[in-house]
Design a protein around this motif. Structure first.
Motif, PDB file in Angstrom:
ATOM      1  N   SER A  82       0.813  -1.210   0.000  1.00  0.00           N
ATOM      2  CA  SER A  82       0.000   0.000   0.000  1.00  0.00           C
ATOM      3  C   SER A  82       0.850   1.265   0.000  1.00  0.00           C
ATOM      4  O   SER A  82       1.549   1.561   0.970  1.00  0.00           O
ATOM      5  N   GLY A  85      -0.394   3.596   2.739  1.00  0.00           N
ATOM      6  CA  GLY A  85       0.034   3.246   4.080  1.00  0.00           C
ATOM      7  C   GLY A  85       1.539   3.225   4.236  1.00  0.00           C
ATOM      8  O   GLY A  85       2.120   4.038   4.968  1.00  0.00           O
ATOM      9  N   ASP A 116      -3.231   3.518  -4.021  1.00  0.00           N
ATOM     10  CA  ASP A 116      -3.224   2.089  -3.713  1.00  0.00           C
ATOM     11  C   ASP A 116      -3.541   1.322  -4.983  1.00  0.00           C
ATOM     12  O   ASP A 116      -4.695   1.185  -5.389  1.00  0.00           O
ATOM     13  N   GLY A 122      -4.434  -2.191  -0.280  1.00  0.00           N
ATOM     14  CA  GLY A 122      -4.718  -1.140   0.696  1.00  0.00           C
ATOM     15  C   GLY A 122      -6.194  -0.811   0.791  1.00  0.00           C
ATOM     16  O   GLY A 122      -7.030  -1.671   1.069  1.00  0.00           O
ATOM     17  N   TRP A 341      -7.897  -2.503   5.547  1.00  0.00           N
ATOM     18  CA  TRP A 341      -6.586  -2.211   4.969  1.00  0.00           C
ATOM     19  C   TRP A 341      -5.648  -3.414   5.107  1.00  0.00           C
ATOM     20  O   TRP A 341      -5.566  -4.035   6.158  1.00  0.00           O
TER      21      TRP A 341
END
Length: 464
Positions: A82, A85, A116, A122, A341
Motif C-alpha cells: 500500500s 500506508g 493504492d 490497501g 486495509w
C-alpha cells in the motif's frame, strides 16, 4: 400547478440527484481538508473496481514560473503493498506512523500523490475477486485511467510535471505505467506533463536478482560453501536458478514464481534467516530499521514459503500499520466499513503471480528511446533487489547511450555539513543512477537526508 417552471426545476433536480451519481461513478469524487492541502477519494476505474488516491499539496511549495512545482506519484512494491500506508507513513509522507511530523518528508521537494494500486491493494477494492488484474499491463491501464480522471479536468495539476517514483515491484509497475502514460499523452487522451520515472530497488529483471543472491551472500560471509551448494542443489533434475530460467523460457511463469519462493526459503535456511531487505541484519533481529519488525524464525520461513499463503508484502510493517490504517486514518478518510486495509494484498500477489517473474528491460529501453528521463537508485545493503542484480540488467539495455554511461566516472554525494560519503551518482543524457550507501530496500527510511537531496535532483525542484 400554478408555477410550471418550478415543477420543471424539481423534475430536473430529481433527475440530477438520481442519475448524475451513476454517470459520474468513474470520475474522481474528492474530499479535502479545510486548508486545501489534502485531497483524496475513489475512482471507479472499471465497473465495480475502485482505486483510492490521496494527494498532498506541499506547504513548502516555491512559485517559480521557470520551474513549475512538481508532483511525485509514489508506487509501492509487492505487488500488493500500500502506497497510502507504507510509502506515506513509513517513508516519505508528512507524518510518520506515530503521526508525528517527518523532517525528511518529500513534500519539501514536491506535492505527493499516493495511490493504492493495483486494485485490491490497501484501501482500493473490487466487488468481485475476478476483477483483480492478472498482468502488469492491466494494472497500468487502470492507473492510467485514474490519472485521466484526476488530471484532465484539473488545469492546476496539468501545470506541474509528474514524476513516477517507485520502490521494489513498484518499479516494474512504474515502467509499464510510464509507457502507458506516454502513449495516452501522445493519443491526447491524457493531459499531463511526464517529468520522469525513478526506479528504486526495482524488480525490473527478476532472474538477474535471483542468480546473484547466493554468490553475493557467500562473498559477504553470510553463507558458506555448503549453503552455496544448497542454493544450487538439484531439484527435479535442475539447479534452482536454472530451473527458474527454464520455466521462464518455456512460459511457465506461475511455476517460476513458485520456484522463486523455494529459492528464498533455501537462502533463508542457509543464512540463518538473513533479512532480504537488508543483508546486514537478521530477519528476526530486535534492532531493526523503521521499515521492519521483529519476526520469529517460523514466521519468516512461512513468509517465504512456496505456497505464499502468508501476507507477502512486508508482514511486519503491515502488522505495525494495521491499527493506524484501520483506525484513525480510515475514519478520517471515510473509507467504506467493509474495506480492511492490507487484507487484500495476498490476493493481489497471487493474481499477478503469472507476471511476477517477467522482466521489463525492453520497456525501460522504450522509455529511454522516447526521451523520458529514467532514474535508477539502489540501496547498498538490499538483497532481494541487490545492486549487483540491478547493474546486471542495466548492462543488458540496448539504449545507444549505455556505453558512454558505463564509461563515465561517478560523483560522490554528501548531506548537509556531514562529509561522510552518502552516495554516488552519474548521469548521461536522460539516464541517471544513484548508489545509496548504508541503505537497504527502503532507501528513504534508511538514508532520509541523501534520499531527499536525490529526489530534489530528479524533480528539479525550485530552490527555497
Amino acid at each position: 400547478m400554478k408555477n410550471p417552471s418550478f415543477a420543471v426545476f424539481l423534475l430536473i433536480t430529481a433527475v440530477i440527484c438520481i442519475v448524475l451519481p451513476h454517470f459520474l461513478g468513474g470520475l474522481a469524487m474528492a474530499t479535502r481538508t479545510k486548508d486545501g492541502l489534502e485531497h483524496w477519494g475513489y475512482v471507479e476505474i472499471r465497473p465495480r473496481a475502485h482505486m483510492f488516491w490521496w494527494h498532498y499539496k506541499s506547504p513548502y511549495r516555491v512559485y517559480d514560473p521557470k520551474k513549475p512545482w512538481p508532483i511525485i506519484l509514489w508506487l509501492q512494491g509487492g505487488p500488493g503493498g500500500s502506497s497510502v500506508g507504507i510509502g506515506n507513513f513509513k517513508e516519505i509522507g508528512p507524518l510518520d506512523d506515530s503521526l508525528k511530523q517527518r523532517n525528511s518528508t518529500w513534500l519539501k521537494k514536491a506535492d505527493l500523490l499516493f495511490v493504492d494500486t493495483p486494485v485490491g491493494t490497501g484501501y482500493s477494492f473490487v466487488e468481485d475477486k475476478e476483477l483483480l488484474v492478472k498482468t502488469d499491463e492491466e494494472a497500468a491501464r487502470d492507473l492510467t485511467t485514474l490519472l485521466i480522471k484526476l488530471f484532465n479536468r484539473n488545469r492546476t495539476l496539468q501545470k506541474s510535471p509528474l514524476y513516477i517514483v517507485s520502490q521494489s515491484y513498484g518499479g516494474k509497475h512504474a515502467v509499464t505505467v510510464g509507457l502507458s502514460v506516454v502513449r495516452a499523452i501522445k493519443a491526447r487522451k491524457l493531459k499531463l506533463k511526464l517529468g520522469g520515472i525513478a526506479l528504486g530497488n526495482g524488480w525490473i529483471s527478476p532472474i538477474d536478482f535471483v542468480a546473484i543472491w547466493a554468490p553475493l551472500l557467500k562473498d559477504l560471509s553470510r553463507i558458506d560453501n555448503s549453503g552455496l551448494k544448497k542454493s544450487e542443489r538439484l531439484i527435479y533434475g535442475n539447479r534452482l536458478v536454472e530451473k527458474i530460467k527454464h520455466q521462464m523460457a518455456s512460459g511457465q511463469m506461475k511455476e517460476a514464481t513458485k520456484s522463486w519462493g523455494i529459492l528464498e526459503g533455501v537462502i533463508m535456511s542457509s543464512s540463518n534467516n538473513v533479512d532480504f531487505y537488508n543483508f546486514m541484519r537478521d530477519s528476526g533481529s530486535p534492532k531493526q530499521s523503521s521499515t521492519t519488525n521483529e519476526l520469529s524464525r517460523k514466521a519468516m520461513i512461512n513468509r517465504y514459503s512456496r505456497n505464499l499463503e502468508s501476507v507477502r508484502i512486508l508482514p511486519g510493517v503491515v502488522e505495525e500499520l494495521m491499527p493506524l490504517m484501520n483506525g484513525v486514518i480510515k475514519n478520517k478518510l471515510k473509507i467504506p466499513k467493509h474495506v480492511k486495509w492490507a487484507n487484500q494484498s495476498d490476493f493481489v500477489f497471487k493474481s499477478l503471480s503469472g507476471d511476477f517473474m517477467n522482466p521489463v528491460i525492453n520497456e525501460v529501453d522504450e522509455l529511454l528511446n522516447a526521451g523520458v528521463h529514467v532514474t535508477v537508485y539502489s540501496g547498498q545493503t538490499d538483497l532481494i533487489c541487490a545492486t549487483k542484480g540491478t547493474e546486471a540488467w542495466v548492462r543488458k539495455l540496448k539504449w545507444k547511450g549505455l556505453k558512454t554511461f558505463l564509461d563515465i566516472d561517478r560523483t560522490p554525494m554528501y548531506c548537509g555539513d556531514d562529509k561522510e560519503t552518502k552516495a554516488f551518482t552519474k548521469s548521461y543524457k536522460n539516464f541517471h543512477f544513484y548508489w545509496i550507501l548504508k541503505a537497504g530496500h527502503f532507501v528513504p527510511a534508511d538514508q532520509p537526508c541523501v534520499a531527499l537531496d536525490m529526489v530534489g535532483n530528479i524533480t528539479r525542484s525550485p530552490a527555497r
